[in-house]
Write an enzyme that holds these catalytic residues in place. Structure first.
Site, PDB file in Angstrom:
ATOM      1  N   GLY A  12       0.814  -1.210   0.000  1.00 54.46           N
ATOM      2  CA  GLY A  12       0.000   0.000   0.000  1.00 54.46           C
ATOM      3  C   GLY A  12       0.846   1.258   0.000  1.00 54.46           C
ATOM      4  O   GLY A  12       0.549   2.219  -0.725  1.00 54.46           O
ATOM      5  N   ASP A  30      -3.652   4.896   7.845  1.00 50.11           N
ATOM      6  CA  ASP A  30      -3.291   3.584   8.366  1.00 50.11           C
ATOM      7  C   ASP A  30      -3.552   3.599   9.866  1.00 50.11           C
ATOM      8  O   ASP A  30      -3.547   4.673  10.490  1.00 50.11           O
ATOM      9  CB  ASP A  30      -1.807   3.289   8.084  1.00 50.11           C
ATOM     10  CG  ASP A  30      -1.421   1.851   8.372  1.00 50.11           C
ATOM     11  OD1 ASP A  30      -1.478   1.021   7.440  1.00 50.11           O
ATOM     12  OD2 ASP A  30      -1.077   1.538   9.532  1.00 50.11           O
ATOM     13  N   SER A 122      -1.001  -7.875  -8.409  1.00 47.98           N
ATOM     14  CA  SER A 122       0.218  -8.684  -8.350  1.00 47.98           C
ATOM     15  C   SER A 122       1.419  -7.789  -8.642  1.00 47.98           C
ATOM     16  O   SER A 122       1.343  -6.879  -9.454  1.00 47.98           O
ATOM     17  CB  SER A 122       0.153  -9.814  -9.384  1.00 47.98           C
ATOM     18  OG  SER A 122       1.316 -10.619  -9.333  1.00 47.98           O
ATOM     19  N   LYS A 172      -7.242 -13.272 -10.097  1.00 47.93           N
ATOM     20  CA  LYS A 172      -6.064 -13.227  -9.221  1.00 47.93           C
ATOM     21  C   LYS A 172      -5.934 -14.518  -8.414  1.00 47.93           C
ATOM     22  O   LYS A 172      -4.820 -15.002  -8.167  1.00 47.93           O
ATOM     23  CB  LYS A 172      -6.158 -12.022  -8.277  1.00 47.93           C
ATOM     24  CG  LYS A 172      -5.013 -11.893  -7.269  1.00 47.93           C
ATOM     25  CD  LYS A 172      -3.656 -11.829  -7.946  1.00 47.93           C
ATOM     26  CE  LYS A 172      -2.553 -11.270  -7.054  1.00 47.93           C
ATOM     27  NZ  LYS A 172      -2.417 -11.877  -5.740  1.00 47.93           N
ATOM     28  N   HIS A 175      -4.480 -17.029 -10.720  1.00 50.26           N
ATOM     29  CA  HIS A 175      -3.089 -16.594 -10.910  1.00 50.26           C
ATOM     30  C   HIS A 175      -2.218 -17.122  -9.774  1.00 50.26           C
ATOM     31  O   HIS A 175      -1.138 -17.685 -10.000  1.00 50.26           O
ATOM     32  CB  HIS A 175      -3.061 -15.059 -10.961  1.00 50.26           C
ATOM     33  CG  HIS A 175      -1.719 -14.421 -10.778  1.00 50.26           C
ATOM     34  ND1 HIS A 175      -1.118 -14.302  -9.543  1.00 50.26           N
ATOM     35  CD2 HIS A 175      -0.873 -13.827 -11.657  1.00 50.26           C
ATOM     36  CE1 HIS A 175       0.031 -13.684  -9.667  1.00 50.26           C
ATOM     37  NE2 HIS A 175       0.215 -13.385 -10.937  1.00 50.26           N
ATOM     38  N   ASN A 176      -2.681 -16.966  -8.536  1.00 51.56           N
ATOM     39  CA  ASN A 176      -1.889 -17.407  -7.395  1.00 51.56           C
ATOM     40  C   ASN A 176      -1.843 -18.928  -7.290  1.00 51.56           C
ATOM     41  O   ASN A 176      -0.839 -19.492  -6.857  1.00 51.56           O
ATOM     42  CB  ASN A 176      -2.426 -16.793  -6.105  1.00 51.56           C
ATOM     43  CG  ASN A 176      -2.003 -15.353  -5.938  1.00 51.56           C
ATOM     44  OD1 ASN A 176      -1.787 -14.645  -6.923  1.00 51.56           O
ATOM     45  ND2 ASN A 176      -1.889 -14.897  -4.710  1.00 51.56           N
ATOM     46  N   GLU A 179       0.788 -19.917  -9.547  1.00 49.12           N
ATOM     47  CA  GLU A 179       2.067 -19.578  -8.905  1.00 49.12           C
ATOM     48  C   GLU A 179       2.504 -20.684  -7.947  1.00 49.12           C
ATOM     49  O   GLU A 179       3.689 -21.042  -7.894  1.00 49.12           O
ATOM     50  CB  GLU A 179       1.920 -18.253  -8.154  1.00 49.12           C
ATOM     51  CG  GLU A 179       3.136 -17.805  -7.379  1.00 49.12           C
ATOM     52  CD  GLU A 179       2.827 -16.617  -6.502  1.00 49.12           C
ATOM     53  OE1 GLU A 179       3.016 -16.719  -5.274  1.00 49.12           O
ATOM     54  OE2 GLU A 179       2.365 -15.583  -7.036  1.00 49.12           O
TER      55      GLU A 179
END
Length: 299
Positions: A12, A30, A122, A172, A175-176, A179
Site C-alpha cells: 500500500g 493507516d 500482483s 487473481k 493466478h496465485n 504460482e
C-alpha cells in the site's frame, strides 16, 4: 485525480509512492500514525487521522482504495466506508479477498448506490519500480472513471478490466494457484539437483537457465538473486505459508469438476512443510514394517 488509500503496508505504501510520483493527489490512512507520518513526509501525500477524516479530505466523486488484509479487516473497513460515502462514490478492494466475498460486498455497496471494484493486484515489493499487474472487476462506468489510477499503477499492458465485480479477484485467485505450482516445480527440481551425485553449482544453474532456457522466468531470476545473496540458503527454514488463494483455487476446481492435480499437490506440499514430524509418515513407516519387514528409524 485524488484518491484515498487505506492501508500503508509495504504494498500500500509503495502504491501511494507510485501514484504521487505520477501526479495523483493521495489522502492516506493507516492504523499506525507513524506509517501515516512517514508516507506523508516521503511522498507529499495528505495524511489522515481516521477513516472519517480521510473521507472528509476527498472531494467530488470520491474514490477510496482499501489495501488491508482480507477477511475481518476488509469487512470492517468496508462497513465504515459505507456509513460515510455518498451515492456515486467508489470503493476499490485491492487486497487478496475471496471473489465470493467481493460479490457479496458489491451488493451491500450497490444497495447504497455506491460502486465497488475488486482489483486483483500482483507485483509484490517490486511494484513500485516495475508497476503492478491489475485484474479489475466492476461496472464499466466505475472502472472507466478509475482508469487513470489503474494505468498509473500498472506497467504498459499490465491492467485489464476482466468483467463484472468478482472477476478481478477470481482471476487473481487462479493466478496465485498457478504460482503455487510453478514454485513447487522449481523447488522439487532444485532439490533433485542438490541431492544428486554431482557437485553441482546451483547458483550457476539458475543463471544458465535464465539465458535461453524454456524454463526461464522472473521467478527463476528471483531465485538467482536469492542464491547470489545466500548461496546455500542458510538459516532459511523450509516452512511455507499460504495466504488463501491456493485453497480457494482448489475448491473452485472441485466446484467446476476441473482436474487440478499440480496446484492441489503444491498446496498440500506447503502443509507438509509446516510439520516438524509427520504422524502420517509414522503410520506409513509402521505399516511398511508390518507387511514387509522394512526397517523403522527410531527417535
Amino acid at each position: 485525480m485524488k484518491i484515498g488509500m487505506i492501508g500503508l503496508g509495504r504494498m500500500g505504501g509503495n502504491m501511494v509512492k507510485r501514484l504521487t510520483q505520477n501526479g495523483h493527489e493521495v489522502v492516506a490512512y493507516d492504523r499506525s500514525p507513524d506509517a501515516v507520518t512517514e508516507i506523508a513526509k516521503s511522498t507529499g501525500a495528505v495524511g489522515a487521522a481516521s477513516i472519517p477524516d480521510l473521507v472528509n479530505k476527498l472531494e467530488g466523486r470520491r474514490v477510496v482504495w482499501m489495501m488491508v488484509p482480507s477477511g475481518d479487516p476488509t469487512e470492517q473497513t468496508l462497513e465504515t466506508l459505507l456509513s460515510l460515502l455518498s451515492p456515486g462514490d467508489i470503493i476499490i478492494d485491492g487486497g487478496n479477498s475471496n471473489f465470493r466475498d467481493s460479490m457479496r460486498r458489491a451488493k451491500l455497496a450497490h444497495a447504497q448506490q455506491i460502486e465497488f471494484i475488486d482489483s486483483g493486484t500482483s507485483g509484490g515489493v517490486w511494484g513500485l519500480a516495475n508497476g503492478y499487474c491489475l485484474m479489475v472487476g466492476g461496472s464499466d462506468d466505475a472502472v472507466h472513471y478509475c482508469e487513470p489510477i489503474f494505468t498509473t499503477l500498472a506497467p504498459e499492458d499490465g491492467y485489464l478490466h476482466t468483467g463484472a465485480v468478482g472477476s478481478g479477484h477470481f482471476v487473481k485467485m487462479v493466478h496465485n494457484g498457478i504460482e503455487y505450482g510453478l514454485l513447487q516445480a522449481y523447488a522439487e527440481g532444485f532439490e533433485i539437483l542438490k541431492e544428486s551425485q554431482f557437485p553441482l553449482d546451483l547458483p550457476a544453474i539458475t543463471k544458465l537457465w535464465n539465458h535461453g532456457s524454456v524454463v526461464r522466468s522472473w521467478l527463476l531470476e528471483l531465485l538467482e538473486d536469492a542464491y547470489a545473496k545466500n548461496p546455500g540458503l542458510k538459516d532459511i527454514r523450509g516452512y511455507v505459508e499460504d495466504s488463501g488463494e491456493g485453497r480457494w483455487t482448489v475448491q473452485e476446481a472441485i466446484n467446476e469438476n476441473v482436474p487440478a492435480p499440480v496446484i492441489t499437490a503444491s498446496l498440500f506440499a506447503r502443509f507438509a512443510s509446516r510439520q516438524e514430524e509427520s504422524y502420517g509418515a509414522k503410520v506409513i513407516a509402521a505399516l511398511r514394517n508390518e507387511f514387509g519387514g522394512h526397517a523403522v528409524k527410531t527417535e
